[in-house]
Design an enzyme around this catalytic site. Structure first.
Site, short mmCIF file in Angstrom:
data_model
loop_
_atom_site.label_atom_id
_atom_site.label_comp_id
_atom_site.label_asym_id
_atom_site.label_seq_id
_atom_site.Cartn_x
_atom_site.Cartn_y
_atom_site.Cartn_z
N GLU A 1 0.92 -1.21 -0.05
CA GLU A 1 0.02 -0.01 -0.01
C GLU A 1 0.73 1.37 -0.04
O GLU A 1 0.51 2.16 -0.74
CB GLU A 1 -1.10 -0.02 1.03
CG GLU A 1 -2.13 -0.94 0.87
CD GLU A 1 -2.06 -2.43 1.28
OE1 GLU A 1 -0.81 -2.94 1.61
OE2 GLU A 1 -2.85 -3.00 1.30
N HIS B 1 -11.41 -4.93 8.89
CA HIS B 1 -12.09 -4.58 7.52
C HIS B 1 -13.10 -3.73 7.46
O HIS B 1 -13.97 -3.41 6.82
CB HIS B 1 -12.27 -5.74 6.59
CG HIS B 1 -11.10 -6.74 6.44
ND1 HIS B 1 -10.31 -7.38 7.19
CD2 HIS B 1 -10.68 -7.06 5.25
CE1 HIS B 1 -9.30 -7.96 6.60
NE2 HIS B 1 -9.52 -7.75 5.12
#
Lengths: 334, 326
Positions: free
Chosen positions: A66, A135
């Protein structure tokens, strides 16, 4: 509605894809990258099939990296490209927070205005799918805190279509939050454009203003319906832009309702709801008939079991209860 | 007094004189904040940048005064930036750690260790996608960055995408006070870099001709579409990490040993003994550098402060013009 084909039902997911597709057709500098955006089609299938039309250079898979690929997106934007970077969830974006906060948001300023970074960073946010505590979080306010970023959260199919277009046209970094519960929602795409700064009144009302964004908008609308059964006329405002906040629209509404409930899927403490409540209080203090009420997530990492997840995030009945508290003048938070 | 050798020596002397003056100005509180000096490491910036073209981009760290100077940003604008004046190369908003110059493709001045490596990778990605053949992004960083995840992510991306990046690791052996020996599992950095499947080798960072030669060879590969190259320059900073650093972690004999290898004095001796330059020539280089630095100080002293009314400028697009690199 001037173009009937635009009014056809489509999904939030397809509206996003159409915005990306249109931008890629219009300008060769536009490309999208992220984890599994090509053959896989993106975790939430937003980019499904695009690699066939545009090739793997412009629909570019990245490693699970990322910080690396968000930073590369920022660099590519500096170098003359118009990148869209997809991050699977806001939780994963924390691995790239250095790039977003220390570089994307600062470079224009640190360079005395010499450089700007036209990058769009899309990511999923929100709970509701039993994905547990890594999440499911709503960390929009972390980004909305930072000067140098624009932060938006389209809640409708129309806004998904046109706000993503506007984000791509913006010369500065734009963070686009897509609530995971919205991808399958459907509706007509009404004509654009939609800007990146103004809130929208989703339902007019006279007794109470409910302020919400992203996944909380539909719940707030449902709550407003139920409040109608109790003879409370609730106005529902969809923030759409989290930075900047459209305080003028909020103030205008509260000026005539004199009451406000702020609904936020983020945690209550030090969050977006606190900022909005403070803004309303600053702008409308002498018009308020009751303290501004916050309906926000409980102070717990999002748990896995359905019943606990439901209890952790604001539900329609919580919003109704908050509204009734404000209407009856109780000082208690909900 | 021209030719590549003289230019290398002149550039190293310019950095040395400029930075020694910066240290004085810091003591006088003219320059504030952090100030990280490059003294001792000048051969790297002088050598590598001598091999770049004006179309190449440079992304550097907070120890970047030398790189900025050699890249051609006027000393006046660099010094004004150090003072925080509006005439500085970043409008005064960045200071010592954040020198920028769009015209010269100088993108910082980045002060998050390792954070600028993905940026350099992205610039190279843009060059590749826009078919700007032969262009290179040179990215300078210290060996401390090798411990950061962003180093590994950027190296990996540059390699799998075959991007034109020249990774220049300035290994001065200490990340602030943390020695490479105590903080890396593999202290042979070019070996470490080679695991990313890119050419990598180590270079004597105290020898300007060696750094220029290595850069030239590496750039042939990068410009030719051969993907990224990693160079480790073995060097030493003669001063402490920053002006706040009491330098308690280095043994005096280690500092003395490296100081004997001063890239300026050794190269000066080499050029005089070879008859390339006379001592008089070299003395003149020092005088010219002193004049350049004095002019820079005079400029910075006379420059205006930005009106505080402008405080919130340069945050978003409404502020007006800015550029992307073409």
């Amino acid at each position: 509605m001037t173009a009937p084909e635009l009014a056809a039902e489509t999904t939030y997911r397809d509206a996003l894809r159409e915005a990306i597709r249109e931008a890629m057709i219009e300008d060769e500098r536009v490309f999208i990258m992220g984890e599994d955006v090509a053959e896989y089609g993106g975790t939430y299938a937003v980019t499904k099939g695009l690699y066939k039309e545009f090739g793997r250079d412009r629909v570019r898979n990245t490693p699970l990296s990322e910080a690396g690929f968000v930073g590369a997106g920022i660099g590519a934007a500096l170098g003359g490209m118009l990148p869209i970077v997809e991050i699977m969830t806001v939780n994963f974006s924390l691995l790239a927070l250095d790039q977003i906060v220390n570089t994307a948001a600062t470079l224009r300023h640190m360079s005395g205005g010499q450089f700007h970074i036209p990058v769009v960073i899309r990511m999923t946010t929100g709970a509701g799918r039993q994905l547990a505590a890594q999440h499911s979080h709503s960390l929009e306010c972390w980004f909305a805190h930072v000067p140098g970023l624009r932060v938006v959260a389209p809640a409708t199919v129309t806004d998904a279509r046109w706000m993503l277009k506007a984000a791509m046209a913006d010369p500065d970094p734009v963070i686009v939050f897509e609530h995971n519960g919205l991808y399958n929602s459907s509706g007509p795409v009404l004509p654009g454009p939609v800007d990146l700064t103004t809130a929208e009144i989703r339902r007019p009302g006279t007794d109470l203003t409910i302020v919400a964004s992203a996944g909380m908008v539909s719940k707030s609308l449902e709550a407003a319906e139920q409040l109608g059964d109790r003879n409370v006329s609730a106005e529902v405002i969809d923030l759409r832009s989290l930075r900047p906040l459209d305080r003028a629209t909020l103030a205008k509404s509260v000026e005539h309702t004199s009451r406000a409930v702020v609904v936020d899927e983020g945690w209550r403490s030090v969050g977006l709801s606190a900022e909005i409540a403070a803004g309303i209080t600053e702008d409308c203090f002498y018009r308020l008939d009751a303290p501004v009420c916050r309906v926000a997530s409980r102070e717990v990492p999002i748990p896995y079991p359905r019943h606990l997840e439901d209890a952790a995030i604001p539900q329609v009945h919580d919003i109704v209860a908050g509204a009734m508290t404000v209407m009856t003048g109780s000082l208690a938070d909900v | 007094m021209t030719g590549p050798q003289t230019k290398l020596l002149r550039d190293m002397i310019r950095i040395r004189v400029f930075e020694e003056r910066c240290a004085e100005l810091y003591g006088q509180q003219k320059i504030r904040g952090f100030l990280h000096l490059y003294i001792g490491e000048e051969a790297i910036a002088a050598g590598v940048i001598s091999q770049l073209t004006k179309d190449d981009s440079i992304v550097a760290t907070y120890r970047e005064h030398g790189h900025a100077l050699i890249r051609g940003i006027p000393a006046t604008e660099i010094m004004a930036e150090m003072y925080g004046k509006a005439a500085g190369c970043s409008g005064g908003r960045g200071g010592s750690m954040h020198l920028f110059d769009a015209e010269r493709r100088f993108l910082g001045g980045n002060a998050i260790v390792g954070g600028h490596l993905p940026l350099a990778t992205g610039l190279a990605l843009a060059d590749k996608m826009l078919h700007r053949k032969g262009r290179v992004t040179a990215c300078f960083f210290g060996e401390g960055a090798v411990a950061e995840g962003e180093f590994h992510e950027a190296m990996n991306l540059a390699s799998i995408w075959n991007l034109p990046v020249l990774f220049c690791c300035e290994n001065n052996l200490y990340a602030m006070g943390t020695s490479l020996q105590s903080s890396e599992s593999e202290t042979n950095l070019s070996l470490k870099a080679s695991s990313y499947n890119m050419p990598s080798w180590s270079v004597d960072g105290m020898d300007a001709e060696a750094t220029a030669g290595a850069a030239s060879r590496a750039l042939d590969t990068v410009r030719g579409g051969g993907g990224p190259v990693f160079l480790e320059f073995r060097t030493y900073r003669f001063r402490a990490h920053s002006m706040f650093d009491p330098d308690l972690y280095r043994k005096p004999d280690e500092v003395a040993k490296w100081t004997e290898r001063d890239p300026i004095s050794t190269f000066s001796a080499q050029l005089t003994s070879a008859g390339t330059l006379t001592q008089e020539h070299i003395d003149r280089l020092w005088v010219e550098a002193s004049q350049e630095t004095q002019d820079a100080v005079d400029f910075a002293e006379a420059a205006e402060w930005e009106p505080v009314e402008n405080l919130e400028d340069h945050v978003g697009a409404t502020d007006g013009a800015s550029v992307v690199l073409v």
